[in-house]
Write an enzyme that holds these catalytic residues in place. Structure first.
Site, PDB file in Angstrom:
ATOM      1  N   LYS A  66      25.641  88.639  71.174  1.00 19.26           N
ATOM      2  CA  LYS A  66      25.165  89.069  69.864  1.00 19.26           C
ATOM      3  C   LYS A  66      24.320  90.340  69.896  1.00 19.26           C
ATOM      4  CE  LYS A  66      25.512  84.561  67.663  1.00 19.26           C
ATOM      5  NZ  LYS A  66      24.900  83.576  66.755  1.00 19.26           N
ATOM      6  N   ASP A 103      23.755  84.992  60.470  1.00 19.27           N
ATOM      7  CA  ASP A 103      23.160  83.770  61.026  1.00 19.27           C
ATOM      8  C   ASP A 103      21.928  83.318  60.243  1.00 19.27           C
ATOM      9  OD1 ASP A 103      24.843  83.084  63.134  1.00 19.27           O
ATOM     10  OD2 ASP A 103      23.819  84.406  64.554  1.00 19.27           O
TER      11      ASP A 103
END
Length: 275
Positions: A66, A103
């Site tokens: 990420k 997220d």
């Protein structure tokens, strides 16, 4: 021409993203497909170039890429820039790769869907210091939650994360475990307890008090050992299914302009995993 999307990570076999997005593509009559791609850390740059070259319309990014993927993208949206982590890549006309992060907002939507804003004025503990922890921390902070404390096996990583948020603090695992009663919201963001990953718990929730909201962003299994132990002590628990569905829906909307049905998807995933 049929479009295709992907999710990259290591490991990747456990991901339910392909089933989720393929269902939404079919439900919305979109001629597209979604595949899992196993990408190791040393192959990340090549993988990004290959996805672009092969015409992928966009992809999701999961652990451990990420933050590592950022140097290989052309542009970051504010969410990814603030969080220094990307979980969604959108390919613009001309091949420009734009990274965003769904997220954090996905987690907050799941949290408030389950429990409203009842812990908004309570102290927050985030366990972990990876991309998901960063995304969740920034979203919670932006939406008025906190103050936020971080704990992580490697304290230095937690300190790096905390340095980007005002009024945040860092605790060692031992300190965090002994002071759990102080927190109204505890969020477990590591892979500890995930099927196909490391078993066990990142810390023991023996000092959690009744009524505390304890979340674990893992969705497979539906109830990790960490959540089970917290529930035994009277905690209100939240697994990762809601966050998974909401962050995926935000990515889907980025790619297609359509907001899919998350309520139905949460029920579908829960049933599939045996809930």
């Amino acid at each position: 021409m049929k479009k295709w999307h992907a999710v990259i990570g290591d490991p990747i076999a456990q991901s339910m993203s392909p089933a989720m997005h393929d269902f939404w593509f079919a439900e919305n009559d979109i001629d597209a497909s979604y595949i899992p791609v196993h990408v190791t850390a040393d192959g990340l740059e090549e993988a990004v170039a290959s996805l672009k070259r092969l015409g992928c319309s966009g992809w999701n990014v999961t652990v451990p890429h990420k933050s590592a993927i950022i140097p290989f993208l052309d542009q970051l949206e504010l969410s990814a820039e603030q969080m220094d982590a990307v979980n969604t890549v959108h390919v613009l006309p001309g091949g420009l790769l734009v990274g965003s992060n769904t997220d954090g907002l996905g987690f907050v939507r799941a949290l408030e869907e389950a429990y409203g804003t009842q812990c908004k004025d309570k102290k927050v503990l985030i366990i972990g210091a990876g991309g998901a922890a960063r995304g969740i921390a920034y979203a919670l902070h932006t939406m008025g939650y906190g103050p936020i404390s971080f704990t992580n096996r490697t304290v230095e990583k937690a300190e790096q994360l905390a340095s980007g948020l005002v009024h945040s603090t860092v605790l060692s695992i031992v300190e965090a475990e002994s002071t759990l009663a102080e927190f109204g919201l505890i969020v477990q963001t590591t892979t500890v307890g995930m099927n196909f990953a490391q078993p066990g718990m990142p810390l023991h929730p023996k000092h959690v008090v009744k009524g505390t909201i304890v979340a674990d962003i893992i969705y497979n299994p539906l109830e990790t050992e960490f959540l089970a132990e917290a529930r035994k002590r009277g905690a209100k628990t939240l697994n990762g299914v809601g966050m998974f569905a909401h962050q995926g829906a935000l990515a889907f909307e980025t790619w297609t302009g359509i907001r899919p049905n998350t309520e139905q998807m949460i029920k579908k995933i829960t049933t599939t995993l045996g809930g």
